[in-house]
Design an enzyme around this catalytic site. Structure first.
Site, PDB file in Angstrom:
ATOM      1  N   LYS A  19      46.786  31.254  50.012  1.00  0.00           N
ATOM      2  CA  LYS A  19      46.617  29.797  50.083  1.00  0.00           C
ATOM      3  C   LYS A  19      47.943  29.092  50.368  1.00  0.00           C
ATOM      4  CE  LYS A  19      44.447  26.094  47.477  1.00  0.00           C
ATOM      5  NZ  LYS A  19      43.534  25.856  46.360  1.00  0.00           N
ATOM      6  N   MET A  44      36.098  20.927  51.889  1.00  0.00           N
ATOM      7  CA  MET A  44      35.426  21.950  51.091  1.00  0.00           C
ATOM      8  C   MET A  44      36.362  23.018  50.514  1.00  0.00           C
ATOM      9  SD  MET A  44      32.485  20.621  51.216  1.00  0.00           S
ATOM     10  CE  MET A  44      31.372  21.797  50.499  1.00  0.00           C
ATOM     11  N   ARG A  45      37.597  22.627  50.230  1.00  0.00           N
ATOM     12  CA  ARG A  45      38.560  23.526  49.608  1.00  0.00           C
ATOM     13  C   ARG A  45      39.341  22.718  48.578  1.00  0.00           C
ATOM     14  NH1 ARG A  45      38.928  27.984  52.488  1.00  0.00           N
ATOM     15  NH2 ARG A  45      40.851  28.708  51.551  1.00  0.00           N
ATOM     16  N   ASN A  61      39.952  11.662  49.440  1.00  0.00           N
ATOM     17  CA  ASN A  61      38.716  12.366  49.746  1.00  0.00           C
ATOM     18  C   ASN A  61      37.549  11.433  49.489  1.00  0.00           C
ATOM     19  OD1 ASN A  61      37.143  14.642  50.458  1.00  0.00           O
ATOM     20  ND2 ASN A  61      36.783  15.107  48.308  1.00  0.00           N
ATOM     21  N   HIS A  63      33.437  11.684  48.295  1.00  0.00           N
ATOM     22  CA  HIS A  63      32.485  12.603  47.666  1.00  0.00           C
ATOM     23  C   HIS A  63      31.146  11.885  47.468  1.00  0.00           C
ATOM     24  CE1 HIS A  63      31.177  16.004  45.317  1.00  0.00           C
ATOM     25  NE2 HIS A  63      30.713  15.161  44.419  1.00  0.00           N
TER      26      HIS A  63
END
Length: 143
Positions: A19, A44-45, A61, A63
């Site tokens: 990562k 999605m991480r 982000n 959501h």
């Protein structure tokens, strides 16, 4: 992006040893382009320390739930299965947790049906407006 003449870069995390190496490559590209704000959509991480340390409170982000409720990839279905009557969308700063970080803004819609596609469309309509509003606030430093 291509259709609108916007430069894009594609990185496959599986092409990197770990990562940190993956995020270092992304960080190098972002810094080379003098990027100030990262706006995630469908990433999605969980973002790691490499990016967070250089972009603290500058990664946002969106959501499809009223956080802190219904975190994760199946938020709309999870909320529907739970039986909530008010659904929504949250924009938030990103931290190292799943759908965590300080909430910036939220939008809600009442829904008592049982059609996940109809509900998803309603939520996407809120998302599109709320994210633009949030990004404009951040760009214009009205936050």
């Amino acid at each position: 992006a291509q259709r609108f003449g916007i430069e894009s870069l594609i990185f496959n995390p599986k092409d990197y040893a770990n990562k940190a190496a993956y995020e270092t490559m992304i960080l190098n590209e972002l810094q080379a382009k003098s990027v100030d704000l990262i706006c995630l959509a469908g990433y999605m991480r969980i973002v790691g320390k490499v990016l967070l340390s250089r972009f603290e409170q500058r990664i946002v982000n969106i959501h499809p739930s009223l956080l802190p409720s219904f975190k994760g990839a199946h938020a709309i279905q999870d909320a529907m299965d739970f039986g909530v009557k008010v659904f929504g969308v949250t924009t938030h700063f990103v931290d190292e947790s799943l759908d965590g970080g300080r909430i910036i803004d939220q939008g809600a819609v009442a829904y008592e049906g049982n059609d996940i596609e109809e509900l998803t469309t309603m939520i996407h309509n809120i998302e599109h407006k709320l994210y633009v509003k949030t990004i404009n606030k951040l760009i214009n430093k009205r936050f």
